[in-house]
Design an enzyme around this catalytic site. Structure first.
Site: not given
Lengths: 279, 279, 279, 279
Positions: B197, B223-225
């Site tokens: 994040g 997100l960011d995964e």
């Protein structure tokens, strides 16, 4: 079900992978991992890990391979996974020796450590904790030749497949080396080819380097010039004396030696001229 | 003589390597490099680089492969080496963008950079030095949906095979992502999954970490995964403010993004669930 | 409020830190950061970053320091932070040059890049994008001496405080070097002292190393032997040709040069014989 | 001549370095190394290594310091270098324990290892080789509270200055921790704050990371959240199973723990909220 490693090398030719996979397929084997490398001058290397049924016939597979790949220039080595017999040589410093012995004691190495041979008895009490024979072969009052004869005689008791020079601070003669050709692994306390020879940390200190290193290599007739297996480095700064570099360098040395040793014990290293191919 | 890359994946089965090498052998191809991987749950991946004669017939080889490997679960992708068309998205920071543009300008990337799209016009003068179209698509006075529609419309001009988020500081909606499924590479300024994040360096500073990092990954709906392609780290100490971490972190970010981008452009990355296999 | 850096070096003596901190205290300065180093042979180095009131009187502080520390063997350098004037020298390769120019363009360096001088005009179009004067001083039809005279004449226009050899592939004569004594930073494409001289990656390839490196150093009269400022390394394996090593090595080179350059520009480097002390 | 370390911390104020160096100067001491740090919110830290004459009077120096620096908010700790008494806690894994015991056996640590305490007797035979008391405090048929009482009772025998959790796989209660406040060092087998809690390598494998790590930290009341002392990382790839990551991770863990332990034993670590300052 058994696990095997097939190492193969020789002049590259069309169809080599095909022929090997074909033989393994026809002998009911399943490939777990296969890695190849072809050198710029056309030398082919392949390492194949595979599983077979229990009635696997090593000789038959080797014959089948030779039928498909008749060129005698191409060599096959087929190892059913087993631990290699090794002997360790050391002098006074413990860090590489203890790293190997600890891992051996906890069964983390693919090796049987048969004995430790040393030109000093400094580490005898330590080695004895691990129940491994320690042979103190003093070099005092001996010529280099006499000392090497005595060491070789000790090694003969064990017939090791691999010698590990775990900070053995004596230079081996070409004669000695030829008796264990491609079977001696050494750790040198510098980032070769920088600082060949004696006192590399003193040399490094005087040159004012900002990174130190260590090199694990096979031993050949020229000091610190055999095929390199593994290297690593660590940052230093102006506050490091030569002694500080030696202290921190020992951590690099032992980890690099372990890395190289594992590769060799797992049949992952080919010697190719003065270089290594690691598959 | 032409150079090709064959990517293959599917459920593992005895003889897959044999069948592929057999087809290539029969079509007069010579394998330069072949790498395989079989996942613990039995999924087989193989990347084969090979050279063919000039009259190489891609369709015939694909048909021959399907004859030998009839299972439709097994996919083949056969690429004759060519540059991929890419578009870069950025916001205000230059370091990832400039690293890509410089390498593109000196022909070091296997890509055609078709355009740069940004939600700010900050980097327009810089991009214009390289003769690459710059599209300023402001997000002001737009809903997220409206902005994404505008961006997508701009992308439609170029029909890129890959989008690179070179510090594009907006979160993409699942809708947007689905239009470029498995075709978006992002650089995240932390060592994922730590500090997901916003403001990862601020989070890192507050946690008192001694190492910072960066992560290049494919983008999916979370997100960011998405699947990680490359990561790297760098040491920091207590003297680093969050701003210092961000400054040094930028060097890690740009080098990690370039590393990942090269792997993707060279057809070396398979997406496997939420992971990558790199051959 | 102004920020200053005081560099001090000389024979160690009891009370040096005390005397300096006392003078700064009495002149209403507050120390932000102070680092010392005493070499094994008793040479004292100290770098002090401090803030003063606006009416700070540099001359008065230097006089006060000399009163407290009368020994002329001890040197003080008091710099009020400002950007250093530098000139870049290059040949045909762009990677170090472009890394510096990009950072300069985005105001990330504590330097004014006054000009680029090159013995080839290859990079002229690229440099011109940044609005920096490019001087093409060909070495063709010139003796080494004549070429150096021409380069020196060009440098005279700018009177730089520092020369950066950003892959300048010519050896400088002792005469040239003496004119910019301790003011020339070079990047060498090997892990010095390994592979001194020409073609280090070819040498590295032939030695079969598993790690390559780069070295940033001050230039003195002996090729590749000046005081080292920064070094870094990267792993390679048997698949790397000399050209592959050169390609990946370029990434190490440019990052090592930037690291060294920042240290020098921030007044953090002391030259101490053939070594550097970095505070 | 004796060697001492003075640790000092408190609110920053003009003249602190001056006052301390003045007291040491007046007490005939010579500073070997001095490092300071001022946090962004104005907290001052200083570590001073110095040598004194043999008749050094610790109490007089502390009184002199307090006269010059009367603020009680500023703390001084003056240690004449001596080995710290430590106790090691472990469970079944040997790698961190053996690394510490080997170094202790060869007198490479600034510590007295008084005893090993474990909730399993697995490592008893190994520890006994080193002549160090081993206390097997089983957790079976005990509540957590009962077990901790038994462990604390064992620790009471030794009154250690520091506890080292060398892969002690139990979570300590706040009560236990408060009894050894700021005196417990733990090694966590991930790059915190990624993968807090159980099975970090399994978590890492499932996330598909390309780098694994380890973190040494002080223990506070929140699991895996105390101040970090040292971290390091290592590359992995898709071929690593969770077990492979654990195997290679152990090498990182032991080296990170040793690094942190040496820093603590050498009085180089300040705890500052949830962060560490290392001078």
């Amino acid at each position: 079900m058994a696990k095997h490693t097939l190492l193969m090398e020789g002049p590259d030719a069309k169809g080599l992978i095909f022929h090997v996979t074909s033989v393994l397929f026809n002998n009911e084997c399943n490939i777990l991992r296969q890695d190849e490398y072809v050198s710029p001058n056309g030398w082919f290397f392949m390492r194949t890990e595979f599983v077979s049924a229990d009635d696997f016939d090593t000789q038959k597979v080797l014959v089948d391979l030779r039928v498909k790949v008749p060129s005698e220039e191409i060599q096959f080595r087929l190892n059913t996974q087993k631990k290699k017999d090794i002997v360790l040589l050391c002098t006074k410093e413990h860090h590489c020796l203890s790293e190997i012995l600890i891992r051996y004691a906890f069964e983390e190495l693919n090796a049987n450590v048969l004995a430790v041979v040393s030109n000093y008895n400094t580490l005898q009490p330590f080695v004895s904790k691990f129940g491994i024979p320690f042979h103190y072969v003093s070099a005092e009052d001996k010529t280099r030749e006499e000392h090497e004869v005595a060491v070789l005689k000790t090694l003969d008791i064990y017939n090791p497949e691999l010698l590990v020079l775990a900070k053995y601070m004596r230079i081996l003669s070409p004669d000695f080396v030829s008796k264990y050709s491609n079977k001696i692994v050494n750790i040198h306390h510098s980032f070769l080819p920088a600082f060949i020879g004696a006192n590399p940390y003193k040399q490094a200190y005087e040159r004012g380097v900002k990174v130190i290193g260590a090199t694990a290599h096979f031993v050949n007739n020229h000091l610190d010039e055999g095929p390199i297996i593994a290297q690593d480095t660590r940052e230093v700064d102006h506050r490091y004396s030569a002694a500080d570099m030696a202290r921190d360098g020992r951590d690099v040395e032992k980890m690099v030696l372990i890395k190289a040793l594992k590769l060799v014990l797992d049949d992952r290293v080919f010697i190719f001229g003065n270089r290594t191919v690691i598959l």
